[in-house]
Write an enzyme that holds these catalytic residues in place. Structure first.
Site, short mmCIF file in Angstrom:
data_model
loop_
_atom_site.label_atom_id
_atom_site.label_comp_id
_atom_site.label_asym_id
_atom_site.label_seq_id
_atom_site.Cartn_x
_atom_site.Cartn_y
_atom_site.Cartn_z
N GLY A 27 0.80 -1.22 0.00
CA GLY A 27 0.00 0.00 0.00
C GLY A 27 0.83 1.27 0.00
N GLY B 271 1.21 3.21 -2.45
CA GLY B 271 0.63 4.24 -3.33
C GLY B 271 1.10 4.17 -4.76
N SER B 272 1.07 2.97 -5.36
CA SER B 272 1.51 2.86 -6.75
C SER B 272 0.55 3.58 -7.70
CB SER B 272 1.68 1.40 -7.17
OG SER B 272 0.50 0.68 -6.92
N SER B 273 -0.74 3.67 -7.34
CA SER B 273 -1.69 4.33 -8.24
C SER B 273 -1.40 5.83 -8.35
CB SER B 273 -3.13 4.15 -7.74
OG SER B 273 -3.41 2.81 -7.55
N ALA C 129 1.47 7.29 -7.66
CA ALA C 129 2.80 7.47 -8.28
C ALA C 129 2.70 7.33 -9.80
CB ALA C 129 3.79 6.47 -7.70
N ASP D 34 -1.28 11.34 -1.12
CA ASP D 34 -0.35 10.47 -1.84
C ASP D 34 0.17 11.14 -3.11
OD1 ASP D 34 -2.97 10.38 -2.77
OD2 ASP D 34 -3.11 8.21 -2.83
O1 PMV Z 1 -4.26 3.45 3.01
P1 PMV Z 1 -3.40 4.55 2.49
O2 PMV Z 1 -1.94 4.34 2.81
O3 PMV Z 1 -3.61 4.81 1.04
O4 PMV Z 1 -3.79 5.87 3.28
C1 PMV Z 1 -5.10 6.36 3.33
C2 PMV Z 1 -5.16 7.62 4.13
C3 PMV Z 1 -6.55 8.20 4.34
O5 PMV Z 1 -6.40 9.40 5.08
C4 PMV Z 1 -7.40 7.24 5.16
C5 PMV Z 1 -7.27 8.49 3.04
C6 PMV Z 1 -6.76 9.69 2.28
O6 PMV Z 1 -6.96 9.74 1.06
O7 PMV Z 1 -6.19 10.61 2.89
#
Ligand code: PMV
Length: 307
Positions: free
Chosen positions: A89, A91-93, A95, A136
């Site tokens: 998780g 954040g490849s999408s 990136a 992200d």
């Molecule tokens: O699950 P991750 O690592 O993509 O993080 C999500 C973080 C949230 O605050 C719950 C959602 C967001 O878009 O900020």
């Protein structure tokens, strides 16, 4: 052929609250996703993105970019490469979305400012997954460690160096979580119990800003304490899991300054802040309760041209 890469991210503090306009602290990680792009003459768009879970992000980024910059072409070929491990998780999408937009703008010699890049990437991500704060995307664009609020506002770029005297240990639970589903669950909870949930978000926001001040003074013990408090609020929100709790407890018991889940919760990863000399002990503690330690460095460079 032009290649652009963008980093993944790790949420340090403020998850969930950031979706509702409160600040969070996010850092860019050493896992990067690269997009190579070239113009072809076959009137087709060919995408070879084996590392990307959902290639709709690439499709949509091409649509948004071509529309925004009025680009007409006779065909495009895009290929991705990555040292990402999809399951963590990172954040490849986001990136791949940022790297694709940056690559299109560069290939077609469009001027690109970071605000526009953010807006296009955020639009792309929202079109596909419907929810999200864009933290992200900000990490993929700016890199480093940033205090971020929804809509692309960077409150501060932090000079935190968590790769030297202090370190961040990342532990994976072994369980994947679906972020949009959990974000929607919290939205429902907020509708049902607005006062309680808003109170939690306000408390989290306060911790984020206090942690920022402590971190700026290199007072890592205090940052760790605020991470632990943040975790208590996330538990209250109902996004922690037994496995996350066990791993967090193990890290703290082994002497970490603090530990918490990172991201939406429901599985995925936890993080622990520790003196670097204790890093191995913390890693062992996480492994001993069944966690998987993910070797990753943080505070890395944002989107860049590779060649
Ligand atoms: O699950 P991750 O690592 O993509 O993080 C999500 C973080 C949230 O605050 C719950 C959602 C967001 O878009 O900020």
């Amino acid at each position: 052929m032009l290649t652009v890469s963008a980093p993944g991210k790790l949420m340090l503090m403020g998850e969930h609250a950031v979706v509702y306009g409160y600040p969070c602290i996010v850092t860019a990680v050493s896992e990067r996703l690269s997009v190579s792009i070239e113009e072809t003459q076959d009137e087709k768009i060919t995408i070879d993105a084996p590392q990307v879970k959902d290639t709709r992000f690439v499709d949509q980024a091409i649509i948004e970019g071509c529309k925004a910059w009025n680009i007409t072409h006779h065909g495009l070929r895009l290929t991705t490469h990555s040292n990402f491990s999809n399951c963590y998780g990172f954040g490849s999408s986001s990136a791949v979305t940022v790297a694709t937009l940056y690559a299109i703008a560069t290939l077609f010699k469009q001027s690109l400012d970071t605000k526009m890049l953010f807006d296009l990437a955020y639009q792309t991500v929202l079109a596909i997954q419907g929810v999200g704060s864009g933290f992200d995307i900000a990490a993929a664009i700016y890199g480093g460690t940033i205090v971020y609020t929804k809509g692309g506002k960077i409150l501060d770029q932090l000079a935190w160096d968590l790769n030297n005297d202090v370190s961040l240990v990342v532990g994976y639970t072994g369980m994947k979580a679906d972020t949009p589903t959990i974000v929607k669950e919290i939205a429902k909870k907020k509708e049902e119990q607005p006062e309680r949930v808003n109170r939690i978000f306000e408390a989290i926001a306060k911790l984020v800003m206090q942690a920022k001040t402590a971190g700026d003074k290199k007072d890592w013990e205090t940052v760790g304490k605020f991470m632990n408090f943040n975790q208590e609020y996330l538990r209250d929100l109902g996004v922690s899991t037994e496995k996350l709790e066990v791993m967090i407890h193990a890290a703290n018991k082994a002497g970490a300054y603090g530990a918490k889940l990172s991201g939406a919760g429901g599985g995925d990863c936890m993080i622990a802040l520790t003196l670097t000399e204790k890093k191995k002990i913390i890693e062992q503690a996480i492994i001993s309760v069944g966690g998987i330690v993910v070797p990753v460095s943080i505070h890395t460079e944002g989107v860049r041209i590779e060649q």
